[in-house]
Design a protein around this motif. Structure first.
Motif, PDB file in Angstrom:
ATOM      1  N   ALA A 109       0.839  -1.201   0.000  1.00  8.89           N
ATOM      2  CA  ALA A 109       0.000   0.000   0.000  1.00  8.89           C
ATOM      3  C   ALA A 109       0.872   1.249   0.000  1.00  8.89           C
ATOM      4  CB  ALA A 109      -0.921  -0.011   1.215  1.00  8.89           C
ATOM      5  N   GLY A 110       0.633   2.090  -0.984  1.00 12.58           N
ATOM      6  CA  GLY A 110       1.407   3.330  -1.073  1.00 12.58           C
ATOM      7  C   GLY A 110       0.642   4.444  -1.726  1.00 12.58           C
ATOM      8  N   GLY A 111      -0.688   4.288  -1.758  1.00 12.79           N
ATOM      9  CA  GLY A 111      -1.508   5.303  -2.404  1.00 12.79           C
ATOM     10  C   GLY A 111      -1.692   4.983  -3.878  1.00 12.79           C
ATOM     11  N   GLY A 112      -2.331   5.892  -4.560  1.00 11.00           N
ATOM     12  CA  GLY A 112      -2.573   5.709  -5.979  1.00 11.00           C
ATOM     13  C   GLY A 112      -3.612   6.698  -6.461  1.00 11.00           C
ATOM     14  N   ASP A 113      -3.843   6.684  -7.754  1.00 12.76           N
ATOM     15  CA  ASP A 113      -4.828   7.572  -8.357  1.00 12.76           C
ATOM     16  C   ASP A 113      -5.599   6.780  -9.415  1.00 12.76           C
ATOM     17  OD1 ASP A 113      -6.288   9.812  -8.883  1.00 12.76           O
ATOM     18  OD2 ASP A 113      -4.696  10.904  -9.937  1.00 12.76           O
ATOM     19  N   PRO A 114      -6.497   5.878  -8.992  1.00 15.46           N
ATOM     20  CA  PRO A 114      -7.233   5.049  -9.942  1.00 15.46           C
ATOM     21  C   PRO A 114      -7.954   5.892 -10.992  1.00 15.46           C
ATOM     22  CG  PRO A 114      -7.575   4.265  -7.713  1.00 15.46           C
ATOM     23  CD  PRO A 114      -6.846   5.573  -7.595  1.00 15.46           C
ATOM     24  N   MET A 115      -8.040   5.325 -12.168  1.00 13.18           N
ATOM     25  CA  MET A 115      -8.606   6.047 -13.309  1.00 13.18           C
ATOM     26  C   MET A 115      -9.550   5.138 -14.074  1.00 13.18           C
ATOM     27  SD  MET A 115      -6.522   7.757 -16.513  1.00 13.18           S
ATOM     28  CE  MET A 115      -5.824   6.185 -17.055  1.00 13.18           C
ATOM     29  N   ASP A 116     -10.632   5.714 -14.570  1.00 17.67           N
ATOM     30  CA  ASP A 116     -11.544   5.009 -15.460  1.00 17.67           C
ATOM     31  C   ASP A 116     -11.482   5.634 -16.848  1.00 17.67           C
ATOM     32  OD1 ASP A 116     -12.536   3.167 -13.620  1.00 17.67           O
ATOM     33  OD2 ASP A 116     -14.047   4.579 -12.882  1.00 17.67           O
ATOM     34  N   ILE A 117     -11.451   4.787 -17.872  1.00 19.56           N
ATOM     35  CA  ILE A 117     -11.634   5.239 -19.244  1.00 19.56           C
ATOM     36  C   ILE A 117     -13.120   5.098 -19.535  1.00 19.56           C
ATOM     37  CG2 ILE A 117     -10.987   4.955 -21.650  1.00 19.56           C
ATOM     38  CD1 ILE A 117      -8.681   5.788 -19.868  1.00 19.56           C
ATOM     39  N   LEU A 118     -13.780   6.203 -19.872  1.00 23.99           N
ATOM     40  CA  LEU A 118     -15.230   6.248 -19.950  1.00 23.99           C
ATOM     41  C   LEU A 118     -15.696   6.561 -21.370  1.00 23.99           C
ATOM     42  CD1 LEU A 118     -15.536   8.464 -16.782  1.00 23.99           C
ATOM     43  CD2 LEU A 118     -16.160   6.050 -16.869  1.00 23.99           C
ATOM     44  N   LYS A 119     -16.685   5.819 -21.826  1.00 20.47           N
ATOM     45  CA  LYS A 119     -17.317   6.118 -23.106  1.00 20.47           C
ATOM     46  C   LYS A 119     -18.471   7.078 -22.851  1.00 20.47           C
ATOM     47  CE  LYS A 119     -19.736   3.951 -26.998  1.00 20.47           C
ATOM     48  NZ  LYS A 119     -20.243   2.672 -27.561  1.00 20.47           N
ATOM     49  N   LEU A 120     -18.459   8.217 -23.544  1.00 20.76           N
ATOM     50  CA  LEU A 120     -19.468   9.246 -23.330  1.00 20.76           C
ATOM     51  C   LEU A 120     -20.695   8.999 -24.191  1.00 20.76           C
ATOM     52  CD1 LEU A 120     -17.223  12.452 -23.220  1.00 20.76           C
ATOM     53  CD2 LEU A 120     -18.022  11.033 -21.322  1.00 20.76           C
TER      54      LEU A 120
END
Length: 364
Positions: free
Chosen positions: A323-334
């Motif tokens: 565990a060291g943090g993070g910045d999860p991201m989603d690729i989203l279809k608009l």
């Protein structure tokens, strides 16, 4: 109404209701009674904001700080629309056609002073009119971007791919322990990228890229060489590590390091060259560990591991990272704009008569 100050008294506000004045383009500002002059006998006033025009950008536009615009003349410039208020650009929407896969990447930005007025929705509707309807429009939303996420959810979206994006400090005790635990299986060795002919590395990367990006649509393999040239220019050839099969010399795993790739982040893109790879998880972990060890020697304290939830092996590796943090991201279809949005995009808000409920969750 006070014609000099542009303020409307509280009694008039009560007669028509706040919703009607918001629809006319006014902004409600509450002031303490002691701050009002003798002309202002109410405890609330409203200041009028100018109507906003949505149009194509011009070379001589005055752009407010924080609003991104592509370079004039390029393809993305032709697929950009801007919001103009008081003679300056206060918002923009651009569509970048992905160089290798069939999708548009959409960016919408509105300066804070003009948010929650449906400008983001109007900009998106206007720029959507420039698309080939057979090509999907996507964007990204990170956990560190709650405003962006609320906006895309308000216009409608679906998740194509989730990217966990964990951080690891390779200099920390936990990071060093993880690096030590990753061992190559017998019959393989790890080398730096600059120890192999760049043509071999490119072929291995192209094979990986094609299967890993299928969830985004058709991959145009004829465009991969040009894309590789641009991408590889930003790699650290020493910290980037590759695992090869000793008996054949075939590259089986990539761990490509891009220092200061974006927002000061050092990123690793890593996966097996082929989707089906024997000992894939073990090979991937050991190859990433080799890159992290080199970055630790350089004193890099935060490394972000890129990867997709649809990848063959990286999701399993992510679960083992300390565990060291993070910045999860989603690729989203608009989703396409709501009916009427595109037609009304160029019309001033006061003429359109939008109810404030249309702005319920929009940030841009």
């Amino acid at each position: 109404m006070d014609r000099q100050s542009g303020c409307i008294g509280y009694s008039i506000l009560c007669q028509f209701g706040p919703a009607q004045f918001l629809a006319w383009g006014y902004e409600i500002v509450l002031l303490k009674p002691q701050t009002l002059s003798s002309k202002h006998i109410a405890s609330g006033v409203m200041s009028h904001k100018p109507d906003v025009e949505i149009r194509a950008p011009r070379d001589d536009d005055w752009v407010v700080d924080g609003v991104p615009l592509p370079r004039p003349g390029d393809d993305t410039w032709q697929r950009t629309r801007v919001a103009i208020a008081d003679g300056q650009v206060v918002g923009s929407a651009s569509l970048m056609l992905a160089p290798v896969t069939d999708w548009y990447f959409c960016e919408v930005t509105v300066v804070p002073e003009y948010r929650r007025r449906s400008l983001g929705t109007r900009l998106y509707a206007a720029v959507y009119e420039l698309t080939d309807r057979s090509i999907p429009v996507v964007t990204r939303a990170m956990n560190s971007q709650p405003i962006r996420r609320r906006f895309v959810e308000s216009i409608g979206c679906s998740t194509l791919v989730h990217c966990p994006e964990p951080w690891i400090d390779p200099t920390s005790t936990a990071g060093q322990e993880w690096i030590t635990q990753q061992q190559l299986p017998d019959g393989y060795q790890t080398v730096s990228m600059d120890e192999l002919p760049i043509e071999r590395v490119e072929r291995a990367w192209s094979t990986y890229f094609e299967w890993a990006h299928r969830p985004f649509g058709t991959v145009h393999t004829d465009q991969l060489p040009q894309y590789w040239t641009q991408y590889s220019d930003g790699l650290d050839p020493d910290a980037s590590r590759l695992s090869i099969e000793t008996s054949t010399g075939a590259i089986v795993v990539l761990s490509l390091v891009a220092p200061d790739a974006w927002d000061g982040r050092t990123m690793i893109v890593s996966e097996t060259v082929h989707e089906e790879q024997r000992h894939g998880d073990q090979l991937l972990g050991a190859t990433i560990a080799a890159s992290l060890g080199r970055l630790a020697d350089q004193g890099i304290r935060r490394v972000e591991l890129e990867g997709h939830s649809t990848d063959a092996h990286s999701p399993q590796i992510v679960q083992t990272i300390p565990a060291g943090g993070g910045d999860p991201m989603d690729i989203l279809k608009l989703a396409p704009p709501h009916r009427g949005s595109a037609h009304e995009a160029a019309r001033p808000a006061a003429q359109r008569g939008h109810a404030p409920s249309a702005e319920r969750s929009e940030a841009p």
